[in-house]
Enzyme design. Structure first.
Site, short mmCIF file in Angstrom:
data_model
loop_
_atom_site.label_atom_id
_atom_site.label_comp_id
_atom_site.label_asym_id
_atom_site.label_seq_id
_atom_site.Cartn_x
_atom_site.Cartn_y
_atom_site.Cartn_z
N LYS A 70 -20.78 -35.29 1.89
CA LYS A 70 -19.40 -35.37 1.39
C LYS A 70 -18.96 -33.99 0.89
CE LYS A 70 -21.12 -37.01 -3.05
NZ LYS A 70 -21.23 -38.12 -3.99
N MET B 175 -8.70 -13.50 -11.82
CA MET B 175 -8.46 -14.13 -10.52
C MET B 175 -9.27 -13.46 -9.42
SD MET B 175 -4.86 -14.78 -8.54
CE MET B 175 -4.12 -15.79 -9.79
N TYR C 89 -8.29 -8.72 -19.84
CA TYR C 89 -7.08 -9.30 -20.43
C TYR C 89 -7.31 -9.58 -21.91
CZ TYR C 89 -5.12 -10.10 -15.80
OH TYR C 89 -4.61 -9.95 -14.55
C1 LIG Z 1 -22.82 -38.05 -4.01
C2 LIG Z 1 -23.55 -39.30 -3.83
C3 LIG Z 1 -24.92 -39.27 -3.50
C4 LIG Z 1 -25.73 -37.99 -3.45
O1 LIG Z 1 -26.03 -37.58 -4.77
P1 LIG Z 1 -26.91 -36.28 -5.11
O2 LIG Z 1 -27.07 -36.35 -6.57
O3 LIG Z 1 -26.14 -35.09 -4.66
O4 LIG Z 1 -28.19 -36.41 -4.37
C5 LIG Z 1 -25.54 -40.48 -3.24
N1 LIG Z 1 -24.86 -41.66 -3.32
C6 LIG Z 1 -23.56 -41.71 -3.66
C7 LIG Z 1 -22.88 -43.04 -3.72
C8 LIG Z 1 -22.87 -40.56 -3.94
O5 LIG Z 1 -21.59 -40.62 -4.28
#
Ligand SMILES: *Cc1c(COP(=O)(O)O)cnc(C)c1O
Length: 381
Positions: free
Chosen positions: A51, A323, A275
């Site tokens: 993801k 930035m 800054y």
């Molecule tokens: C992001 C996620 C994972 C992976 O988690 P990590 O801690 O990065 O290994 C597994 N299951 C679900 C439902 C997630 O949202």
């Protein structure tokens, strides 16, 4: 905008990230060994969690390192199509399931697994056309995080609805059960969550999926006994446990973030920098200006003292991140204008250590690089 420039220019003058699919392959192999401790006969299958564009590494960039994964876990249905377009032919788990009724149009893809968390998603599926290859379904238990999923009162009702839907051919006969732990890094962090999940699903048919990176590394016995695990962070080479380094676990960083020393300044004691004069030199100092800022994804809230590497030497940031620029302490170091800076991902500077110094976690830094930062993939050997 930047894409037309030669890569050699990025590599010499601009902030850029190096991406190592070879490290991902190594880390996947480490996970497989960890999960095969009972001889491997019943090792769980692995949803490689990609993801957020593979935690900021770029799905297409790291895909060559995931050839031995059993499936990919993404957030949205559109991501699943991106993975197919990038050449992934295996199963894909969509963790947000259906975000809207209109996403029914995206379901026509063999190998799709949908994670359902809400009653409305079942209603949308009930109104969907019957497909040649209907999606496999997983139900999400709300679990100890408590944010999303069916709770103990609604889970079995949702399962019964799935059975009815499966009999119409709108979803596959495969209905799995998924739990996500909220405190897996603690030694006693999953006992209660497991007991509550088991109480709800114990007599239901179908595969089980639990265990993110922390659960696999901390609760190996539990992880080995599940059907599918879902590591993310460890694939990218960061340790999910505060008391074990990535090196302890055999993990290699899949991303390093690079910049340059743009200029070098000498400060007298009392001189101010940045800054609002946010940094005041307590003594005569040599300061390096680095061409990386919060618009690249290096957080503005990083406190002075955050570790960085300049020309192979470990040092620290000074003052506030702007930035486009930040400043580092070169006092007593050997460094010239143009010297290479590594902000994280060097074996001597793991991203989780940098994150801890900033009061955040590795995943936030990895996913936070901005579009301004090109990803340069180091091809697999
Ligand atoms: C992001 C996620 C994972 C992976 O988690 P990590 O801690 O990065 O290994 C597994 N299951 C679900 C439902 C997630 O949202």
């Amino acid at each position: 905008m930047t894409a037309a420039l030669p890569l050699s220019l990025f590599a010499s003058e601009r902030v850029y990230a190096r991406i190592y699919p070879q490290a991902v392959a190594n880390n996947l192999a480490v996970l497989k060994r960890t999960l095969a401790r009972d001889g491997g006969a019943h090792a769980p299958r692995i949803w490689a969690t990609v993801k957020a564009d593979a935690y900021g590494h770029g799905v297409a960039q790291i895909l060559p390192g995931l050839r031995d994964a059993d499936g990919l876990a993404v957030m949205h249905l559109t991501d699943a199509h991106i993975c197919r377009d990038a050449g992934w032919c295996g199963p894909i788990l969509v963790m947000a399931g259906l975000a809207h009724a209109s996403e029914i149009a995206l379901l026509d893809m063999p190998g799709l697994h949908l994670l359902l968390s809400r009653e409305t998603q079942l209603q949308w599926l009930a109104a969907a056309p019957v497909l040649r290859a209907p999606p496999a379904i997983w139900l999400r238990f709300r679990g100890d995080i408590g944010m999303i999923g069916f709770d103990a009162d609604t889970y079995r009702q949702a399962f019964a609805q799935c059975l009815a839907l499966a009999s119409t051919g709108r979803i596959g006969a495969h209905i799995g059960h998924l739990n996500h732990f909220g405190s897996a890094e603690r030694a006693d962090g999953i006992d209660e969550a497991c007991a509550r999940f088991t109480a709800v699903v114990h007599d239901l048919p179908g595969p089980r999926s639990t265990s993110n990176s922390a659960a696999i590394m901390r609760h190996q016995v539990h992880a080995v006994a599940t059907d599918w695990v879902r590591p993310g962070l460890t694939l990218y080479g960061a340790s999910p446990l505060a008391d074990r380094t990535a090196a302890d676990l055999g993990l290699l960083p899949a991303m390093s973030l690079h910049a340059r020393i743009l200029d070098i300044r000498t400060l007298a004691a009392g001189d101010r920098l940045g800054y609002g004069g946010s940094f005041k030199a307590p003594m005569p100092m040599t300061v390096g200006l680095v061409n990386c800022g919060y618009a690249d994804g290096y957080p503005r809230h990083a406190p002075a003292g955050t570790p960085v590497i300049v020309a192979g030497q470990l040092t620290r940031t000074l003052g506030a991140v702007t930035m486009d620029l930040m400043t580092v302490d070169l006092t007593g170091l050997i460094a010239v204008v143009g010297a290479p800076v590594v902000l994280w991902g060097d074996p001597a500077l793991p991203v989780e250590r940098v994150a801890a110094a900033m009061g955040t976690i590795a995943a936030e830094l990895l996913t936070g690089l901005t579009r301004r930062v090109p990803l340069l993939t180091v091809p697999m050997r």
